[in-house]
Scaffold this motif. Structure first.
Motif, PDB file in Angstrom:
ATOM      1  N   TRP A 101      -9.930  -3.615   1.371  1.00  0.00           N
ATOM      2  CA  TRP A 101      -8.866  -3.576   0.366  1.00  0.00           C
ATOM      3  C   TRP A 101      -9.401  -3.050  -0.959  1.00  0.00           C
ATOM      4  O   TRP A 101      -8.777  -2.205  -1.612  1.00  0.00           O
ATOM      5  N   SER A 149     -10.425   0.710  -0.673  1.00  0.00           N
ATOM      6  CA  SER A 149      -9.317   1.660  -0.524  1.00  0.00           C
ATOM      7  C   SER A 149      -8.340   1.643  -1.697  1.00  0.00           C
ATOM      8  O   SER A 149      -7.315   2.328  -1.648  1.00  0.00           O
ATOM      9  N   ARG A 150      -8.642   0.903  -2.749  1.00  0.00           N
ATOM     10  CA  ARG A 150      -7.744   0.885  -3.902  1.00  0.00           C
ATOM     11  C   ARG A 150      -7.767   2.210  -4.650  1.00  0.00           C
ATOM     12  O   ARG A 150      -6.836   2.529  -5.384  1.00  0.00           O
ATOM     13  N   SER A 176      -0.265   7.323  -0.789  1.00  0.00           N
ATOM     14  CA  SER A 176       0.116   6.787   0.513  1.00  0.00           C
ATOM     15  C   SER A 176       0.720   7.882   1.389  1.00  0.00           C
ATOM     16  O   SER A 176       1.521   8.700   0.914  1.00  0.00           O
ATOM     17  N   ARG A 183       0.825  -1.213   0.000  1.00  0.00           N
ATOM     18  CA  ARG A 183       0.000   0.000   0.000  1.00  0.00           C
ATOM     19  C   ARG A 183       0.853   1.255   0.000  1.00  0.00           C
ATOM     20  O   ARG A 183       0.450   2.290  -0.535  1.00  0.00           O
ATOM     21  N   PHE A 195      -4.895   4.481   6.118  1.00  0.00           N
ATOM     22  CA  PHE A 195      -3.850   3.624   5.555  1.00  0.00           C
ATOM     23  C   PHE A 195      -3.779   2.303   6.302  1.00  0.00           C
ATOM     24  O   PHE A 195      -3.609   1.230   5.703  1.00  0.00           O
ATOM     25  N   ALA A 223       1.520   3.127  -3.274  1.00  0.00           N
ATOM     26  CA  ALA A 223       0.470   3.866  -3.980  1.00  0.00           C
ATOM     27  C   ALA A 223       0.798   5.353  -3.962  1.00  0.00           C
ATOM     28  O   ALA A 223       1.396   5.863  -3.004  1.00  0.00           O
TER      29      ALA A 223
END
Length: 271
Positions: A189, A192-193, A46, A40, A126, A43
């Motif tokens: 998951w 939150s992509r 992030s 993560r 996060f 990204a």
């Protein structure tokens, strides 16, 4: 109908050193947290660079263990704690509370976010998708230990837990592993992509976990020393999840009415 297989709770024994399956499940959860967090962190939105994930895990472990143990003693063994406060140090006897662990993690996350000079909710958004795998692994540890079983039932997948009695019961540990672990992980998951409003992922975590836990408590045997708190069905686990669900709803409402997406926030000051 199934019978719970006897599994020695001690997975590895070498002289005085004993490694329990439940402890191994914690390690699985922590490793999953690190691996998923590292992914993560790559990204573009992030709040942390990949090299900070190990630090985040270290502080998170402290929050889980200290908060989980403190919460268990205060929520489930308060009378014993009042008589002998030092029982909180008896970690080897077992006993961890999710709600206490959550409070510990939130406190650590708040301090770490201040240290990194990033918004608290940006860090919790996060972290939230990294937690469910550990929750599911912990419930598998409960199942291996043959503890926290469900109520009696005649369903075809009912399971007999010899440590309880010889009545067929709901394998509630497996229900929780599936819902609080796999289902919650998939929901968070996938959600939150893409960049979401600040606080939305955290709100969804609180709401979904609280809902899953509240529902499973209907078929889970309450703690013997506590029983039901009211109406012959409300358990302490359900009572503790009510504020979570309310906070989740409030946070989701705030996120979509007042929040900003991570990509609109100031860039992280983490070096």
């Amino acid at each position: 109908m199934l019978t719970h297989p006897f599994i020695d709770p001690i997975a590895i024994a070498a002289g005085p050193v004993q490694i329990h399956w439940y402890g191994i499940m914690y390690v699985v959860g922590f490793l999953a947290f690190w691996w998923l967090g590292y992914r993560r962190a790559q990204a573009p939105f992030s709040p942390l660079p990949p090299e900070k994930i190990s630090d985040l895990l270290f502080y998170g472990v402290l929050g889980v263990i200290l908060g989980g143990r403190l919460g268990y003693v205060l929520f489930y063994q308060f009378d014993a704690f009042w008589q002998a406060p030092w029982i909180i140090l008896r970690i080897w006897e077992g006993g961890m509370s999710f709600h206490g662990g959550l409070l510990g993690v939130l406190l650590v996350a708040w301090a770490y976010a201040r240290h990194l000079q990033i918004p608290f909710l940006r860090l919790t958004d996060f972290v939230a998708p990294l937690i469910p795998i550990g929750l599911g692994a912990g419930r598998l540890g409960n199942w291996i230990n043959g503890e926290l079983w469900g109520k009696t039932t005649e369903l075809p997948w009912a399971m007999i837990f010899p440590a309880a009695d010889w009545m067929p019961r709901h394998p509630s540990q497996l229900y929780q592993a599936a819902l609080e672990g796999l289902a919650l992980f998939a929901i968070l998951w996938i959600f939150s992509r893409q960049p979401r409003p600040l606080g939305a992922v955290s709100g969804l975590f609180l709401l979904a976990y609280g809902l899953f836990r509240f529902v499973v408590e209907f078929v889970r045997e309450p703690d013997l020393h506590l029983g039901y708190l009211a109406w012959n069905w409300l358990t302490l686990g359900q009572l503790l999840t009510l504020p979570m669900m309310l906070a989740g709803v409030a946070l989701l409402w705030w996120a979509y009415h007042k929040g900003r997406t991570p990509t609109t926030l100031p860039s992280s000051k983490v070096g």
